[in-house]
Design a protein around this motif. Sequence first.
Motif, PDB file in Angstrom:
ATOM      1  N   LYS A  93      89.626  94.968  58.262  1.00 48.56           N
ATOM      2  CA  LYS A  93      88.809  93.917  58.349  1.00 48.56           C
ATOM      3  C   LYS A  93      89.068  93.029  57.142  1.00 48.56           C
ATOM      4  CE  LYS A  93      83.928  92.917  58.850  1.00 48.56           C
ATOM      5  NZ  LYS A  93      82.559  93.437  58.852  1.00 48.56           N
ATOM      6  N   ARG A  94      89.327  93.783  55.843  1.00 48.37           N
ATOM      7  CA  ARG A  94      89.210  93.156  54.428  1.00 48.37           C
ATOM      8  C   ARG A  94      90.921  92.419  54.592  1.00 48.37           C
ATOM      9  NH1 ARG A  94      88.011  90.181  50.622  1.00 48.37           N
ATOM     10  NH2 ARG A  94      88.793  90.485  48.792  1.00 48.37           N
ATOM     11  N   THR A  95      91.566  93.099  55.118  1.00 50.54           N
ATOM     12  CA  THR A  95      92.828  92.341  55.295  1.00 50.54           C
ATOM     13  C   THR A  95      92.811  91.002  56.143  1.00 50.54           C
ATOM     14  OG1 THR A  95      94.194  94.493  55.245  1.00 50.54           O
ATOM     15  CG2 THR A  95      95.392  92.704  56.012  1.00 50.54           C
ATOM     16  N   ALA A 147      98.356  92.265  64.548  1.00 51.20           N
ATOM     17  CA  ALA A 147      98.158  93.798  64.735  1.00 51.20           C
ATOM     18  C   ALA A 147      98.880  94.644  63.720  1.00 51.20           C
ATOM     19  CB  ALA A 147      98.530  93.978  66.163  1.00 51.20           C
ATOM     20  N   TYR A 148      99.909  94.211  63.251  1.00 51.54           N
ATOM     21  CA  TYR A 148     100.592  94.988  62.277  1.00 51.54           C
ATOM     22  C   TYR A 148      99.936  95.206  60.999  1.00 51.54           C
ATOM     23  CZ  TYR A 148     105.074  94.891  64.682  1.00 51.54           C
ATOM     24  OH  TYR A 148     106.036  94.988  66.036  1.00 51.54           O
ATOM     25  N   PHE A 149      98.768  94.382  60.577  1.00 46.88           N
ATOM     26  CA  PHE A 149      98.218  94.536  59.463  1.00 46.88           C
ATOM     27  C   PHE A 149      97.269  95.736  59.379  1.00 46.88           C
ATOM     28  CE2 PHE A 149      99.114  89.759  59.564  1.00 46.88           C
ATOM     29  CZ  PHE A 149      99.947  90.097  58.265  1.00 46.88           C
ATOM     30  N   SER A 150      97.003  96.418  60.441  1.00 49.86           N
ATOM     31  CA  SER A 150      96.321  97.616  60.320  1.00 49.86           C
ATOM     32  C   SER A 150      97.214  98.888  60.084  1.00 49.86           C
ATOM     33  CB  SER A 150      95.624  97.592  61.765  1.00 49.86           C
ATOM     34  OG  SER A 150      96.266  98.000  62.954  1.00 49.86           O
ATOM     35  N   THR A 151      98.435  98.697  59.979  1.00 49.86           N
ATOM     36  CA  THR A 151      99.337  99.856  59.991  1.00 49.86           C
ATOM     37  C   THR A 151      99.358 100.160  58.515  1.00 49.86           C
ATOM     38  OG1 THR A 151     101.455  98.354  59.668  1.00 49.86           O
ATOM     39  CG2 THR A 151     100.626  99.320  61.837  1.00 49.86           C
ATOM     40  N   LEU A 152      99.730 101.269  58.008  1.00 50.40           N
ATOM     41  CA  LEU A 152      99.801 101.519  56.583  1.00 50.40           C
ATOM     42  C   LEU A 152     100.844 100.902  55.913  1.00 50.40           C
ATOM     43  CD1 LEU A 152      98.860 103.536  54.271  1.00 50.40           C
ATOM     44  CD2 LEU A 152     100.378 105.177  55.246  1.00 50.40           C
ATOM     45  N   VAL A 153     101.965 100.788  56.297  1.00 52.31           N
ATOM     46  CA  VAL A 153     103.267  99.892  55.726  1.00 52.31           C
ATOM     47  C   VAL A 153     102.667  98.716  55.331  1.00 52.31           C
ATOM     48  CG1 VAL A 153     105.614  98.881  56.149  1.00 52.31           C
ATOM     49  CG2 VAL A 153     105.085 101.234  56.932  1.00 52.31           C
TER      50      VAL A 153
END
Length: 90
Positions: A5-7, A51-57
């Motif tokens: 959410k913050r991202t 959708a990639y922004f929820s990944t750890l990387v």
Amino acid sequence: MICAKRTAQLMKKWQMMAALGRKRFTCASVAVKGHCMMYTSDGRRFEVPLAYFSTLVFSELLRMSQEFGFMGNERITLPCDAAVMAVRLA
């Protein structure tokens, strides 16, 4: 680690700041719906799915980018080379 959410909030803020700094958009500078333009340290541009922004990387790359001053007024620059991004997005 930055939560998803913050991202998303940061991405929206950076895109708004970038839009204020530009006079006009060209077709090549606008990402397709559901994607965000990001640049690597060597200047290559990539369209990254949101959708990639929820990944750890990607959350770590964004944190490092902010921490080391890679964030500019107009674009988000990640602290990695194009070869690394090409592997991550494949």
